[in-house]
Design a protein around this motif. Structure first.
Motif, PDB file in Angstrom:
ATOM      1  N   PRO A 198      -8.420  -8.529  -2.418  1.00 51.68           N
ATOM      2  CA  PRO A 198      -8.135  -9.629  -1.485  1.00 51.68           C
ATOM      3  C   PRO A 198      -7.578  -9.147  -0.141  1.00 51.68           C
ATOM      4  CG  PRO A 198      -7.230 -10.101  -3.665  1.00 51.68           C
ATOM      5  CD  PRO A 198      -7.697  -8.669  -3.688  1.00 51.68           C
ATOM      6  N   ALA A 199      -7.937  -9.855   0.919  1.00 50.70           N
ATOM      7  CA  ALA A 199      -7.504  -9.492   2.270  1.00 50.70           C
ATOM      8  C   ALA A 199      -5.993  -9.480   2.409  1.00 50.70           C
ATOM      9  CB  ALA A 199      -8.122 -10.444   3.296  1.00 50.70           C
ATOM     10  N   ASP A 200      -5.290 -10.316   1.644  1.00 56.40           N
ATOM     11  CA  ASP A 200      -3.833 -10.346   1.797  1.00 56.40           C
ATOM     12  C   ASP A 200      -3.136  -9.123   1.198  1.00 56.40           C
ATOM     13  OD1 ASP A 200      -4.012 -10.981  -0.896  1.00 56.40           O
ATOM     14  OD2 ASP A 200      -3.024 -12.918  -0.696  1.00 56.40           O
ATOM     15  N   ARG A 201      -3.897  -8.226   0.569  1.00 49.59           N
ATOM     16  CA  ARG A 201      -3.337  -6.939   0.117  1.00 49.59           C
ATOM     17  C   ARG A 201      -3.323  -5.921   1.255  1.00 49.59           C
ATOM     18  NH1 ARG A 201      -4.713  -4.956  -5.018  1.00 49.59           N
ATOM     19  NH2 ARG A 201      -3.444  -3.194  -4.362  1.00 49.59           N
ATOM     20  N   VAL A 202      -4.064  -6.207   2.332  1.00 46.24           N
ATOM     21  CA  VAL A 202      -4.016  -5.385   3.544  1.00 46.24           C
ATOM     22  C   VAL A 202      -2.800  -5.869   4.329  1.00 46.24           C
ATOM     23  CG1 VAL A 202      -5.188  -4.772   5.697  1.00 46.24           C
ATOM     24  CG2 VAL A 202      -6.511  -5.078   3.585  1.00 46.24           C
ATOM     25  N   LEU A 203      -1.955  -4.933   4.731  1.00 46.10           N
ATOM     26  CA  LEU A 203      -0.705  -5.279   5.390  1.00 46.10           C
ATOM     27  C   LEU A 203      -0.695  -4.817   6.837  1.00 46.10           C
ATOM     28  CD1 LEU A 203       1.659  -4.149   2.486  1.00 46.10           C
ATOM     29  CD2 LEU A 203       0.786  -6.467   2.947  1.00 46.10           C
ATOM     30  N   TYR A 204      -0.020  -5.596   7.675  1.00 45.81           N
ATOM     31  CA  TYR A 204       0.164  -5.255   9.081  1.00 45.81           C
ATOM     32  C   TYR A 204       1.608  -4.833   9.289  1.00 45.81           C
ATOM     33  CZ  TYR A 204       0.644  -5.722  14.121  1.00 45.81           C
ATOM     34  OH  TYR A 204       0.900  -5.466  15.443  1.00 45.81           O
ATOM     35  N   VAL A 205       1.802  -3.720   9.998  1.00 45.72           N
ATOM     36  CA  VAL A 205       3.145  -3.295  10.386  1.00 45.72           C
ATOM     37  C   VAL A 205       3.176  -3.127  11.902  1.00 45.72           C
ATOM     38  CG1 VAL A 205       3.779  -2.222   8.182  1.00 45.72           C
ATOM     39  CG2 VAL A 205       2.617  -0.847   9.904  1.00 45.72           C
ATOM     40  N   ASP A 206       4.221  -3.660  12.510  1.00 45.20           N
ATOM     41  CA  ASP A 206       4.386  -3.536  13.953  1.00 45.20           C
ATOM     42  C   ASP A 206       4.915  -2.141  14.260  1.00 45.20           C
ATOM     43  OD1 ASP A 206       4.336  -4.529  16.611  1.00 45.20           O
ATOM     44  OD2 ASP A 206       6.511  -4.817  16.520  1.00 45.20           O
ATOM     45  N   TYR A 216      -2.557   3.471  -0.887  1.00 50.40           N
ATOM     46  CA  TYR A 216      -2.486   2.821   0.423  1.00 50.40           C
ATOM     47  C   TYR A 216      -2.688   3.865   1.500  1.00 50.40           C
ATOM     48  CZ  TYR A 216      -1.201  -1.986  -0.605  1.00 50.40           C
ATOM     49  OH  TYR A 216      -1.226  -3.288  -1.010  1.00 50.40           O
ATOM     50  N   VAL A 217      -3.351   3.461   2.593  1.00 50.83           N
ATOM     51  CA  VAL A 217      -3.657   4.351   3.708  1.00 50.83           C
ATOM     52  C   VAL A 217      -3.234   3.662   5.004  1.00 50.83           C
ATOM     53  CG1 VAL A 217      -5.477   5.625   4.893  1.00 50.83           C
ATOM     54  CG2 VAL A 217      -5.652   5.227   2.433  1.00 50.83           C
ATOM     55  N   LEU A 260      -2.359  -0.857  10.163  1.00 54.66           N
ATOM     56  CA  LEU A 260      -2.704  -1.519   8.916  1.00 54.66           C
ATOM     57  C   LEU A 260      -2.421  -0.582   7.755  1.00 54.66           C
ATOM     58  CD1 LEU A 260      -6.142  -3.123   9.856  1.00 54.66           C
ATOM     59  CD2 LEU A 260      -3.868  -4.179   9.950  1.00 54.66           C
ATOM     60  N   LEU A 261      -1.907  -1.138   6.671  1.00 54.86           N
ATOM     61  CA  LEU A 261      -1.737  -0.418   5.413  1.00 54.86           C
ATOM     62  C   LEU A 261      -2.780  -1.010   4.476  1.00 54.86           C
ATOM     63  CD1 LEU A 261       2.164  -0.491   5.150  1.00 54.86           C
ATOM     64  CD2 LEU A 261       0.725   1.268   6.172  1.00 54.86           C
ATOM     65  N   VAL A 262      -3.752  -0.177   4.101  1.00 56.29           N
ATOM     66  CA  VAL A 262      -4.938  -0.652   3.395  1.00 56.29           C
ATOM     67  C   VAL A 262      -5.090   0.082   2.064  1.00 56.29           C
ATOM     68  CG1 VAL A 262      -7.445  -0.970   3.592  1.00 56.29           C
ATOM     69  CG2 VAL A 262      -6.032  -0.982   5.663  1.00 56.29           C
ATOM     70  N   PRO A 263      -5.315  -0.643   0.966  1.00 54.74           N
ATOM     71  CA  PRO A 263      -5.641   0.053  -0.286  1.00 54.74           C
ATOM     72  C   PRO A 263      -6.886   0.922  -0.057  1.00 54.74           C
ATOM     73  CG  PRO A 263      -5.160  -2.254  -0.717  1.00 54.74           C
ATOM     74  CD  PRO A 263      -5.260  -2.093   0.786  1.00 54.74           C
ATOM     75  N   GLY A 264      -6.812   2.198  -0.430  1.00 54.69           N
ATOM     76  CA  GLY A 264      -7.896   3.142  -0.151  1.00 54.69           C
ATOM     77  C   GLY A 264      -9.267   2.679  -0.607  1.00 54.69           C
ATOM     78  N   LYS A 265      -9.342   2.018  -1.750  1.00 51.54           N
ATOM     79  CA  LYS A 265     -10.633   1.582  -2.291  1.00 51.54           C
ATOM     80  C   LYS A 265     -11.349   0.578  -1.403  1.00 51.54           C
ATOM     81  CE  LYS A 265      -9.520   2.622  -7.088  1.00 51.54           C
ATOM     82  NZ  LYS A 265      -9.642   4.009  -6.809  1.00 51.54           N
ATOM     83  N   MET A 308       8.493  -8.407   3.505  1.00 52.90           N
ATOM     84  CA  MET A 308       7.968  -7.596   2.420  1.00 52.90           C
ATOM     85  C   MET A 308       8.164  -6.123   2.768  1.00 52.90           C
ATOM     86  SD  MET A 308       3.916  -7.215   1.364  1.00 52.90           S
ATOM     87  CE  MET A 308       3.842  -8.793   0.576  1.00 52.90           C
ATOM     88  N   ARG A 309       8.467  -5.327   1.797  1.00 52.45           N
ATOM     89  CA  ARG A 309       8.641  -3.876   1.969  1.00 52.45           C
ATOM     90  C   ARG A 309       7.269  -3.203   2.004  1.00 52.45           C
ATOM     91  NH1 ARG A 309      10.713   0.240   3.764  1.00 52.45           N
ATOM     92  NH2 ARG A 309      11.100   2.039   2.480  1.00 52.45           N
ATOM     93  N   ALA A 310       7.077  -2.293   2.928  1.00 45.46           N
ATOM     94  CA  ALA A 310       5.823  -1.549   3.036  1.00 45.46           C
ATOM     95  C   ALA A 310       5.691  -0.577   1.866  1.00 45.46           C
ATOM     96  CB  ALA A 310       5.777  -0.789   4.354  1.00 45.46           C
ATOM     97  N   PRO A 311       4.490  -0.435   1.295  1.00 44.82           N
ATOM     98  CA  PRO A 311       4.302   0.479   0.167  1.00 44.82           C
ATOM     99  C   PRO A 311       4.369   1.955   0.553  1.00 44.82           C
ATOM    100  CG  PRO A 311       2.223  -0.533   0.776  1.00 44.82           C
ATOM    101  CD  PRO A 311       3.288  -1.184   1.603  1.00 44.82           C
ATOM    102  N   ILE A 312       4.220   2.258   1.825  1.00 51.69           N
ATOM    103  CA  ILE A 312       4.362   3.625   2.334  1.00 51.69           C
ATOM    104  C   ILE A 312       5.098   3.560   3.667  1.00 51.69           C
ATOM    105  CG2 ILE A 312       2.338   4.569   1.149  1.00 51.69           C
ATOM    106  CD1 ILE A 312       0.798   4.359   3.807  1.00 51.69           C
ATOM    107  N   GLY A 313       5.702   4.662   4.058  1.00 50.84           N
ATOM    108  CA  GLY A 313       6.390   4.731   5.339  1.00 50.84           C
ATOM    109  C   GLY A 313       7.716   4.004   5.344  1.00 50.84           C
TER     110      GLY A 313
END
Length: 185
Positions: A37-45, A151-152, A163-168, A1-6
């Protein structure tokens, strides 16, 4: 999946990366209660050798300073009692420890917690502390500018990975209080 930022090679829903997280963060994901939902939080190595901000931005994207937040642990003291709290502010600002934090926590004195205290009580690595998975009895003070971002980028509990996390989401975490002016230039 493509990261929403970076400019990260891949971004994976955090629910599929629990082994990459410290136990408190993984436990928070397993017991997720936020409205998003938790699956909207993304992990990037990420490479821990590139943790310095300038090097990190060079490798992972020039847009990240305005889309990243720092989570710091503070110790507030009043009448011989110490309260630990976490503060989340944009990485382009600093925490107003002696003003906003001290007043919000009703403390006579507030300061950044020593590294050993921050890591020992959070169960996370220094430089990777994240607001997800902090002790439930800690206040979590969040600058309103962080909540407003789609996203933050924040720590993952370890120095490796973010972690890439929706700000809310940050407004919905245990103990969260959203404040104007927590982060100052």
């Amino acid at each position: 999946m493509r990261a929403p930022i970076g400019d990260f090679e891949t971004a994976t829903p955090v629910t599929g990366c629990l082994a990459e997280l410290t136990e408190p963060v993984a436990e928070a994901v397993r017991n997720w209660s936020a409205g998003i939902p938790a699956d909207r939080v993304l992990y990037v190595d990420t490479n821990p050798d590139w943790a310095d901000t300038a090097v990190f931005v060079e490798h992972y994207g020039g847009d990240l300073p305005e889309r990243s937040a720092n989570c710091v642990v503070v110790a507030a003291k009043r009448a011989g009692e110490t309260t630990l709290a976490a503060c989340l502010v944009l990485s382009t600002t600093r925490v107003d420890v002696n003003g906003t934090v001290r007043r919000q926590l009703g403390a006579r004195k507030a300061s950044f917690a020593p590294m050993e205290t921050a890591t020992g009580h959070s169960g996370m690595e220094y430089g990777g502390i994240t607001p997800i998975g902090l002790p439930a009895d800690w206040p979590l003070l969040v600058d309103s500018a962080v909540v407003d971002l789609p996203y933050v980028l924040v720590g993952s509990g370890r120095r490796r990975g973010k972690l890439l996390v929706p700000g809310k989401v940050f407004a919905e975490l245990p103990g969260a209080v959203v404040l104007e002016g927590l982060g100052v230039a």
